[in-house]
Design an enzyme around this catalytic site. Structure first.
Site, short mmCIF file in Angstrom:
data_model
loop_
_atom_site.label_atom_id
_atom_site.label_comp_id
_atom_site.label_asym_id
_atom_site.label_seq_id
_atom_site.Cartn_x
_atom_site.Cartn_y
_atom_site.Cartn_z
N GLU A 142 0.84 -1.20 0.00
CA GLU A 142 0.00 0.00 0.00
C GLU A 142 0.87 1.25 0.00
OE1 GLU A 142 -3.13 -0.19 2.95
OE2 GLU A 142 -3.34 1.99 3.02
N ASP A 157 0.14 5.21 0.66
CA ASP A 157 -0.97 5.87 1.32
C ASP A 157 -0.78 7.37 1.45
OD1 ASP A 157 -3.32 5.22 2.52
OD2 ASP A 157 -2.44 4.53 4.39
N GLU A 198 -3.09 10.28 3.25
CA GLU A 198 -4.33 10.57 3.99
C GLU A 198 -4.27 12.03 4.44
OE1 GLU A 198 -4.76 7.79 7.22
OE2 GLU A 198 -5.23 6.14 5.87
#
Ligand SMILES: *[C@@H]1O[C@H](CO)[C@@H](O)[C@H](O)[C@H]1NC(C)=O
Ligand SMILES: *[C@@H]1O[C@H](CO)[C@@H](O)[C@H](O)[C@H]1NC(C)=O
Length: 295
Positions: A102, A104, A106
């Site tokens: 992953e 990521d 955010e």
């Protein structure tokens, strides 16, 4: 634009792949599906925009129809305006399964006038714990800005408006796991995390401001599409293609890029797992010690 199928499965597949991968500029109607949120996520303007919204009942999200094994992805995002405390707008690549990979991004919301935090992480073979967090040098709620991920066999880099903010090198030779064999999908989501997102959970979501909305637009990418065990790269990145050696597939940060990344990390990075030894009583992760040696 012509595509080359790396493992030749015949002309028909090559043509299908060409149709899928060719457009550098994506169209959300073709490229993604809104997968949850019961109407809270919407593709608008003939596929040019995805608007995600969040209220007390649910957030929403979309995912790419294709899976990719390496690629260069660019998205413009405008984050939740005004009081976005407690909300998380996420933009990430992820593979399936229990030992997933992953990459990521955010975006952790904040009270009106307080800064958003861009929280990043990289998982390899199901293991993350590689958080780095940044403030941005602009207000990401005021306008669209471009957030990009470069993922190739030698490195993963994250860019904000073309400036690299983070790099994860392939140090497999030294024993650091690197995402290279599991295809990932691209996701965009908006959800509530008032328990931890803003000042560690001190500032809760103000539901009287709901629904909260974040918008995605101008998605463009060049990527190797994974289809039934075969990875099909655009001809510009294939070993026999025209752009051999110059494309994103082999790209590494230039010295200028490294310098700009250092500038961001010195001025805007607010958390780096590599600088948090008390979290790792057994010793810092290997990539931290290796990269500090090399810089
Ligand atoms: C929110 O604002 C506070 C105060 O300026 C800051 O400490 C914090 O890092 C900001 N972002 C988040 C996500 O908490
Ligand atoms: C859309 O993205 C491309 C690059 O991916 C960029 O050249 C273009 O300026 C962007 N369009 C807008 C309206 O920002």
């Amino acid at each position: 634009m012509e595509e080359v199928v790396m493992k030749n499965r015949g002309l028909l597949l090559a043509i299908l792949v060409a149709v899928y991968v060719s457009p550098a500029l994506g169209n959300f109607n073709q490229d993604v599906s809104v997968t949850w949120g019961d109407g809270r996520g919407q593709i608008l303007n003939n596929g040019q925009v995805v608007a995600l919204s969040l209220d007390r009942t649910s957030g929403s999200g979309f995912q790419s129809n294709n899976q990719f094994l390496y690629g260069w992805f660019q998205m413009q995002i405008k984050l939740v305006p005004r009081n976005s405390a407690g909300t998380v707008t996420a933009y990430y690549l992820k593979s399936d399964g229990s030992t997933w990979d992953e990459i990521d991004l955010e975006f952790l919301g904040n009270a009106t006038g307080e800064p958003y935090v861009l929280h990043t992480n990289i998982f390899s073979h199901g293991k993350g714990n590689r958080e780095q967090q940044f403030y941005l040098w602009f207000d990401p709620r005021a306008d669209f800005h471009t957030y990009s991920v470069l993922w190739n066999p030698s490195q993963i880099s994250i860019y904000v408006d073309g400036t690299p903010i983070r790099e994860y090198k392939n140090l497999e030779g030294a024993g650091v796991p690197y995402p290279k064999s599991q295809a990932m999908r691209l996701y965009g989501t908006l959800w509530d995390a008032e328990d931890w997102a803003t000042r560690g959970g001190l500032v809760k979501t103000d539901w009287s401001q709901a629904p909260f909305t974040a918008s995605f637009r101008n998605f463009s990418y060049s990527a190797c599409v994974w289809n039934k065990g075969t990875s099909s790269c655009p001809s510009s990145v294939s070993p026999t293609g025209t752009g051999k050696g110059t494309s994103w597939y082999t790209q590494q940060l230039s010295t200028e890029g490294e310098n700009r990344m250092k500038w961001v990390q010195q001025n805007y990075m607010i958390y780096n797992y590599c600088n948090d030894p008390k979290r790792f009583p057994q010793g810092l992760p290997l990539e931290c010690t290796l990269s500090s040696k090399s810089s």
